[in-house]
Enzyme design. Sequence first.
Site, PDB file in Angstrom:
ATOM      1  N   TYR A  59       6.965  -1.879   5.954  1.00 33.73           N
ATOM      2  CA  TYR A  59       5.833  -2.621   5.389  1.00 33.73           C
ATOM      3  C   TYR A  59       6.339  -3.547   4.288  1.00 33.73           C
ATOM      4  O   TYR A  59       6.943  -3.099   3.312  1.00 33.73           O
ATOM      5  CB  TYR A  59       4.749  -1.683   4.828  1.00 33.73           C
ATOM      6  CG  TYR A  59       4.083  -0.786   5.863  1.00 33.73           C
ATOM      7  CD1 TYR A  59       4.127  -1.077   7.228  1.00 33.73           C
ATOM      8  CD2 TYR A  59       3.396   0.355   5.474  1.00 33.73           C
ATOM      9  CE1 TYR A  59       3.521  -0.259   8.163  1.00 33.73           C
ATOM     10  CE2 TYR A  59       2.780   1.187   6.408  1.00 33.73           C
ATOM     11  CZ  TYR A  59       2.857   0.871   7.750  1.00 33.73           C
ATOM     12  OH  TYR A  59       2.260   1.694   8.675  1.00 33.73           O
TER      13      TYR A  59
HETATM   14  N1  NAP Z   1       1.786   4.605  12.286  1.00 35.38           N
HETATM   15  C1  NAP Z   1       1.450   3.416  12.683  1.00 35.38           C
HETATM   16  O1  NAP Z   1       1.937   2.902  13.676  1.00 35.38           O
HETATM   17  C2  NAP Z   1       0.419   2.661  11.893  1.00 35.38           C
HETATM   18  C3  NAP Z   1      -0.158   1.486  12.430  1.00 35.38           C
HETATM   19  C4  NAP Z   1      -1.121   0.835  11.652  1.00 35.38           C
HETATM   20  C5  NAP Z   1      -1.477   1.335  10.405  1.00 35.38           C
HETATM   21  N2  NAP Z   1      -0.877   2.463   9.920  1.00 35.38           N
HETATM   22  C6  NAP Z   1      -1.261   3.061   8.608  1.00 35.38           C
HETATM   23  O2  NAP Z   1      -2.660   3.163   8.568  1.00 35.38           O
HETATM   24  C7  NAP Z   1      -3.162   2.467   7.424  1.00 35.38           C
HETATM   25  C8  NAP Z   1      -4.500   1.874   7.737  1.00 35.38           C
HETATM   26  O3  NAP Z   1      -4.374   0.930   8.789  1.00 35.38           O
HETATM   27  P1  NAP Z   1      -5.303  -0.329   8.889  1.00 35.38           P
HETATM   28  O4  NAP Z   1      -5.249  -1.121   7.639  1.00 35.38           O
HETATM   29  O5  NAP Z   1      -4.966  -1.003  10.172  1.00 35.38           O
HETATM   30  O6  NAP Z   1      -6.700   0.407   9.037  1.00 35.38           O
HETATM   31  P2  NAP Z   1      -8.226   0.364   8.932  1.00 35.38           P
HETATM   32  O7  NAP Z   1      -8.568   1.203   7.763  1.00 35.38           O
HETATM   33  O8  NAP Z   1      -8.731   0.717  10.275  1.00 35.38           O
HETATM   34  O9  NAP Z   1      -8.641  -1.167   8.689  1.00 35.38           O
HETATM   35  C9  NAP Z   1      -8.445  -1.868   7.533  1.00 35.38           C
HETATM   36  C10 NAP Z   1      -9.332  -3.100   7.577  1.00 35.38           C
HETATM   37  O10 NAP Z   1     -10.696  -2.679   7.387  1.00 35.38           O
HETATM   38  C11 NAP Z   1     -11.269  -3.414   6.311  1.00 35.38           C
HETATM   39  N3  NAP Z   1     -12.130  -2.537   5.515  1.00 35.38           N
HETATM   40  C12 NAP Z   1     -11.809  -1.364   4.959  1.00 35.38           C
HETATM   41  N4  NAP Z   1     -12.866  -0.841   4.292  1.00 35.38           N
HETATM   42  C13 NAP Z   1     -13.868  -1.739   4.428  1.00 35.38           C
HETATM   43  C14 NAP Z   1     -15.201  -1.785   3.943  1.00 35.38           C
HETATM   44  N5  NAP Z   1     -15.711  -0.816   3.208  1.00 35.38           N
HETATM   45  N6  NAP Z   1     -15.967  -2.865   4.266  1.00 35.38           N
HETATM   46  C15 NAP Z   1     -15.444  -3.871   5.025  1.00 35.38           C
HETATM   47  N7  NAP Z   1     -14.181  -3.882   5.496  1.00 35.38           N
HETATM   48  C16 NAP Z   1     -13.403  -2.820   5.193  1.00 35.38           C
HETATM   49  C17 NAP Z   1     -10.098  -3.867   5.467  1.00 35.38           C
HETATM   50  O11 NAP Z   1     -10.470  -5.036   4.780  1.00 35.38           O
HETATM   51  P3  NAP Z   1     -10.198  -5.187   3.203  1.00 35.38           P
HETATM   52  O12 NAP Z   1      -8.723  -5.321   3.065  1.00 35.38           O
HETATM   53  O13 NAP Z   1     -10.968  -6.388   2.849  1.00 35.38           O
HETATM   54  O14 NAP Z   1     -10.712  -3.927   2.546  1.00 35.38           O
HETATM   55  C18 NAP Z   1      -9.011  -4.090   6.496  1.00 35.38           C
HETATM   56  O15 NAP Z   1      -9.083  -5.396   7.027  1.00 35.38           O
HETATM   57  C19 NAP Z   1      -2.063   1.462   7.063  1.00 35.38           C
HETATM   58  O16 NAP Z   1      -2.102   1.065   5.726  1.00 35.38           O
HETATM   59  C20 NAP Z   1      -0.821   2.247   7.404  1.00 35.38           C
HETATM   60  O17 NAP Z   1      -0.507   3.120   6.333  1.00 35.38           O
HETATM   61  C21 NAP Z   1       0.061   3.124  10.662  1.00 35.38           C
END
Ligand code: NAP
Length: 324
Positions: A59
């Site tokens: 990351y």
């Molecule tokens: N192991 C793997 O292969 C893998 C792959 C992907 C991710 N990950 C891990 O999982 C974590 C989460 O992944 P992700 O960021 O893809 O997940 P997510 O939580 O499904 O989505 C995040 C998105 O949702 C939005 N969001 C969150 N809360 C919100 C709210 N209350 N209202 C409106 N929009 C909201 C965020 O926007 P804002 O930024 O505006 O809040 C962001 O664009 C990563 O940080 C990483 O640690 C792991």
Amino acid sequence: MEYTTLGDTGLEVSRICLGCMSFGSSDWREWVLDEEEGLELVDRAVELGINFFDTANMYSKGESERVLGKALEGRRDEMTVATKVFHEMDEDNPHSGGLSRKTIEQELENSLARLGMETIDLYQIHRWDYETPIETTMRALDDAVRRGKVRYLGASSMWAHQFADALHTSDRLGLERFLTMQNHYNLAYREEEREMLPLCERAGVAVIPWSPLARGYLARPHEDVEATTRGASEEYIHRHPYREGGGPEVNARVQELADEKGVKMAQIALSWVLHKDWVDAPIVGTTSVEHLEDAVEALDISLSDSDVEYLEEPYEPVRVSGHD
Ligand SMILES: NC(=O)c1ccc[n+]([C@@H]2O[C@H](COP(=O)([O-])OP(=O)(O)OC[C@H]3O[C@@H](n4cnc5c(N)ncnc54)[C@H](OP(=O)(O)O)[C@@H]3O)[C@@H](O)[C@H]2O)c1
């Protein structure tokens, strides 16, 4: 904050794990927070009772680990820090990716240095390495535990048969085994219910799903998916099959239930994941304090069995996504 025991690790972790992919450096991805804002977000998370953080060496090319390490300085003993290894860190160095012994040993040292820690709580393999026998990988990881560099081992997205192979290999050789699975799971992507989640349940492996809000697809109406910087620029929100099959109808029902209960769509989507028995702690990604607070508030939302059925009913099988 609610806490839970993270499977057989015995660690008490918050039921919300903060994903740190969204901070590090905006040079890596446009929507990623730079250091100052990342530090603020982690501070607020700790104030809210979050003690569980997930990052990866890749990351922001290491910057996420560095910022997280800095943010937790002086309070690391109270926290559970998870990071990952696999993806290539330097295109000119083939030993910076994969799961060979050399890569694991080198990348682990690099992660420890960036995090400013002597031991990583949970060290996860980010993907399956088709080039390295699983025996080699498990022995290198086991050695890392025995050398005191890592406390517990975890894995991330792969096929269930591969994970079963890894568990069997460590048991057969008397090595440390994977105690957690970080997989792709949300209301718009439920393929993991077929094989991986029942396997984890049977093997006593804790489940910490990534992208519980479908990378934001379930946080706003279907037609507004591109309305944020990340929605417009992130390839994976488009590459994952959220908008295929029953996705748009699932999205509409999340919206309907959110209106009915007077909460946000993101909170309904997250509450659904938190209601699933096989989930220990979803890994939430955000770049805003307000959204972080929304996630914590989602712990107080109660969904009835009929709410859960209503949300799940439109889902249709989609192509497997998230192993590559
Ligand atoms: N192991 C793997 O292969 C893998 C792959 C992907 C991710 N990950 C891990 O999982 C974590 C989460 O992944 P992700 O960021 O893809 O997940 P997510 O939580 O499904 O989505 C995040 C998105 O949702 C939005 N969001 C969150 N809360 C919100 C709210 N209350 N209202 C409106 N929009 C909201 C965020 O926007 P804002 O930024 O505006 O809040 C962001 O664009 C990563 O940080 C990483 O640690 C792991």
